[in-house]
Design an enzyme around this catalytic site. Structure first.
Site, short mmCIF file in Angstrom:
data_model
loop_
_atom_site.label_atom_id
_atom_site.label_comp_id
_atom_site.label_asym_id
_atom_site.label_seq_id
_atom_site.Cartn_x
_atom_site.Cartn_y
_atom_site.Cartn_z
N ASP A 1 0.82 -1.21 0.00
CA ASP A 1 0.00 0.00 0.00
C ASP A 1 0.86 1.26 0.00
OD1 ASP A 1 -1.91 1.95 0.43
OD2 ASP A 1 -2.31 1.36 2.51
N ASP B 1 -2.02 5.66 -5.51
CA ASP B 1 -2.18 4.82 -4.33
C ASP B 1 -2.55 3.39 -4.69
OD1 ASP B 1 -2.61 3.79 -1.82
OD2 ASP B 1 -4.41 4.97 -1.40
#
Length: 398
Positions: A98, A283
């Site tokens: 992430d 992201d």
């Protein structure tokens, strides 16, 4: 002309050398997302209500403060996962890599939450290299907190072993999101300023311990719906075979998230949003493309999406009549066709076409922000360069 040719050749060779260095490839597996599971079970609306989320009018509100507040919907659609090993001997966990957070956490053997009972847990007593740190940590997810303690151990990712890596051992995980999720934990690849508890992120330790040839990593997400064959996270450089043309290098505007400037967002031939510029983050920990809820509502209307059972969807037969959506970044247009931003699914034998856009209210001082998640990254190979604090984007090779 000859000196110019030699110069261009040298620049090309330098670029290839930088790209390839010694690459450490982490295979990413693609699984069914939690949203699809809940949709197939007819439980999606109940999920929204149980978490006090209004996915039609506005959406989840996220008051980000140094990374301790994570929007719950970020993980609802995650489909790409990899493996990390902790301890000696290794204890393996499936994680989300992430770029929108900076901590590594996995479930602890001391956790009593339903989510921990459904996933592998870390046993510190079974690792000869474990070191107790003892500090507590807390990360807010939607309406509940994930809490635990911080320990330290060796952490391995596809042959790269970080010594003394501090990580979170969760003892309480909130709600149903983590119960049914395909992943056990999260490995954050954001900047250190986002790290909860002042922990040094995994990639920073990789750089400090000279485990990577170059201070960068890259992400390729295959569009193959059947397992995502070929998807990978690459540490130490990037792979030119995964993209066409050249990388467009975009400066990071704020070091926390991988945050960049957007010059505009175009629907069809019309610039509808960010005409005077706005901020976005690239992201890997968000599957959809998110933006300020009122803007996203306008965008849903512009593409012809309508509310259906607590989410936005379109008539699958109208894809060829829908507009492209283009993100203008650093002088380059990044265009998503309807087949890229509409997400097909099969529900009770019927084709369902959900929107790849979602409202997310990220409040000041961090926001407002647009998030370019996996819907975007699938189409554009992404390189995250810590050495020069920049993001590289280029059209991904299918």
């Amino acid at each position: 002309m000859k000196p110019l040719f030699v110069l261009l050749l040298l620049l090309l060779l330098l670029d290839l050398a930088q790209a390839q260095g010694v690459l450490h490839r982490v295979p990413l597996r693609r699984h069914q997302s939690l949203r699809k599971k809940l949709r197939a079970q007819g439980q999606l609306s109940d999920f929204w209500r149980s978490h006090n989320l209004d996915m039609i009018e506005f959406s989840e509100s996220c008051n980000v403060d140094k990374g301790i507040n994570e929007p719950l919907i970020n993980y609802l659609d995650m489909e790409y996962f990899g493996t990390v090993s902790i301890g000696s001997p290794s204890q393996n966990f499936t994680v989300i890599f992430d770029t929108g957070s900076s901590n590594l956490w996995v479930p602890s053997v001391y956790c009593t939450s339903p989510a921990c009972k459904a996933h592998p847990v870390f046993h510190p007593s079974q690792s000869s290299t474990y070191m107790e740190v003892g500090n507590h940590f807390s990360i807010q997810y939607g309406t509940g907190s994930l809490t635990g303690i911080i320990g330290a151990d060796q952490v391995s990712v596809e042959g790269l072993t970080v010594e003394g890596q501090q990580f979170g051992e969760s003892v309480k995980e909130p709600g149903q999101t983590f119960v049914n999720a395909e992943f056990d934990g999260i490995l954050g690849l954001g900047y250190p300023s986002l790290a909860v508890g002042g922990v040094t992120p995994v990639f920073d330790n990789m750089m400090a311990q000279n485990l990577v040839a170059l201070p960068m990593f890259s992400v390729y997400l295959s569009s193959d719906p059947q397992g995502g064959s070929g998807s990978e996270l690459t540490f130490g450089g990037y792979d030119p075979s995964h993209f066409s043309g050249s990388l467009n290098w975009i400066p990071v505007t704020k070091q926390g998230y991988w945050q960049i400037a957007l010059d505009g967002i175009q629907v069809g031939d019309t610039v509808m949003f960010c005409s005077e510029g706005c901020q976005a983050i690239v992201d890997t920990g968000t599957s959809l493309i998110t933006g300020p809820p009122k803007k996203i509502k306008q965008l849903q209307e512009a593409i012809g999406a309508t509310p259906m059972d607590g989410e936005y969807a379109v008539d699958c037969a109208t894809l060829n009549m829908m507009p492209n959506v283009t993100f203008l970044i650093n002088g380059v247009s990044y265009t998503l066709s309807p087949t890229a931003y509409i997400l097909p699914d099969l529900v009770d034998g019927m084709q369902f076409c959900g929107s790849g856009f979602q409202g997310l209210d990220i409040q000041p001082p961090a926001g407002p922000l647009w998030i370019l998640g996996d819907v975007f990254i699938r189409k554009f190979y992404s390189v995250f360069d810590r050495g020069n604090n920049q993001v590289g984007l280029a059209p991904a090779v299918p």
